[in-house]
Design an enzyme around this catalytic site. Structure first.
Site, PDB file in Angstrom:
ATOM      1  N   LYS A 114       0.852  -1.190   0.000  1.00 27.39           N
ATOM      2  CA  LYS A 114       0.000   0.000   0.000  1.00 27.39           C
ATOM      3  C   LYS A 114       0.886   1.239   0.000  1.00 27.39           C
ATOM      4  CE  LYS A 114      -3.959   1.830   2.597  1.00 27.39           C
ATOM      5  NZ  LYS A 114      -4.752   1.673   3.848  1.00 27.39           N
ATOM      6  N   HIS A 116      -0.212   4.437   0.503  1.00 32.07           N
ATOM      7  CA  HIS A 116      -0.802   5.571   1.206  1.00 32.07           C
ATOM      8  C   HIS A 116      -1.248   5.105   2.585  1.00 32.07           C
ATOM      9  CE1 HIS A 116      -4.184   3.459  -0.681  1.00 32.07           C
ATOM     10  NE2 HIS A 116      -4.912   3.919   0.311  1.00 32.07           N
TER      11      HIS A 116
END
Length: 235
Positions: A114, A116
């Site tokens: 991921k 963010h």
């Protein structure tokens, strides 16, 4: 030892057969082999099936908890099938033995990191400096487990073992130009040797055949015996 502890293998096996998780017939595997049985952990989504499964994993882990190699801080479930196994097993371990397992954590990986929010590849407990026990369904070629181990090592964790639902007890498929009849190790045997850690299973092919014998499933027994004789690993 309680009846639940002594009978967890039988309970798990009967639950898997009744729930269609473990089926018998003719199944072509990724390796190209034609297997007379198939274990589909993706069907362990119903509450009673997951309850029986987590109990079986927890008893398997707890039964070997005296071994130093299985002292652990985190249960790691490889995405995706290993995720519910890790979460449910952590809860069951804490229920069975809160003094020993009440503060054990779980973690799992994302298929893609991921970029963010909290970022990263791992969800749950950070692995840095922690002893990690992997829980997964079935080791066929060992690819998924090795990928999980790579994640654990990259995150700074230390692998202490692997627990799976079924040990198929069959040797690894040969390379495309190899001899299918040549002796060789199982995927589980290779993981044990390569990483120097214990690999435990709730059930083995022998356990499955013993149960079929009790049920009087003679044709399934015959086909499994032929498959075992043809592909049995030498480890």
């Amino acid at each position: 030892m309680t009846g639940a502890a002594t009978n967890y293998k039988t309970n798990f096996l009967e639950t898997c057969i009744d729930g269609g998780v473990l089926t018998f017939g003719t199944f072509k595997l990724k390796s190209g082999r034609v297997s007379p049985y198939f274990f589909n952990a993706g069907l362990l989504h119903r509450a009673d099936l997951l309850q029986s499964t987590s109990a079986a994993y927890a008893h398997t882990i707890r039964g070997s908890a005296g071994e130093k190699a299985l002292e652990f801080d985190v249960l790691f479930g490889p995405a995706y099938k290993g995720i519910p196994l890790a979460v449910a097993t952590v809860a069951e371990l804490a229920r069975l033995d809160p003094g020993r397992f009440g503060r054990v954590s779980y973690a799992f990986d994302r298929k893609e990191a991921k970029d963010h929010g909290e970022r990263g590849r791992v969800v749950g407990c950070p692995l840095q400096g922690r002893r990690v026990l992997v829980v997964d369904d079935v080791i066929t070629a060992g690819t998924a487990v090795r990928q999980a181990i790579d994640v654990i090592e990259r995150e700074g964790g230390r692998l202490v073992g692997v627990v799976v639902s079924v040990d198929r007890m069959e040797r690894m498929p040969p390379p495309p130009d190899g001899d299918e009849s040549a002796p060789g190790p199982s995927a589980i045997g290779q993981i044990r040797k390569q990483y120097g850690v214990p690999v435990l299973s709730i059930l083995t092919l022998d356990d499955i055949m013993d149960e079929l014998g009790k049920l009087g499933a003679e044709e399934d027994m015959r086909r499994l015996a032929e498959y075992r004789a043809k592909y049995r690993a030498d480890d």
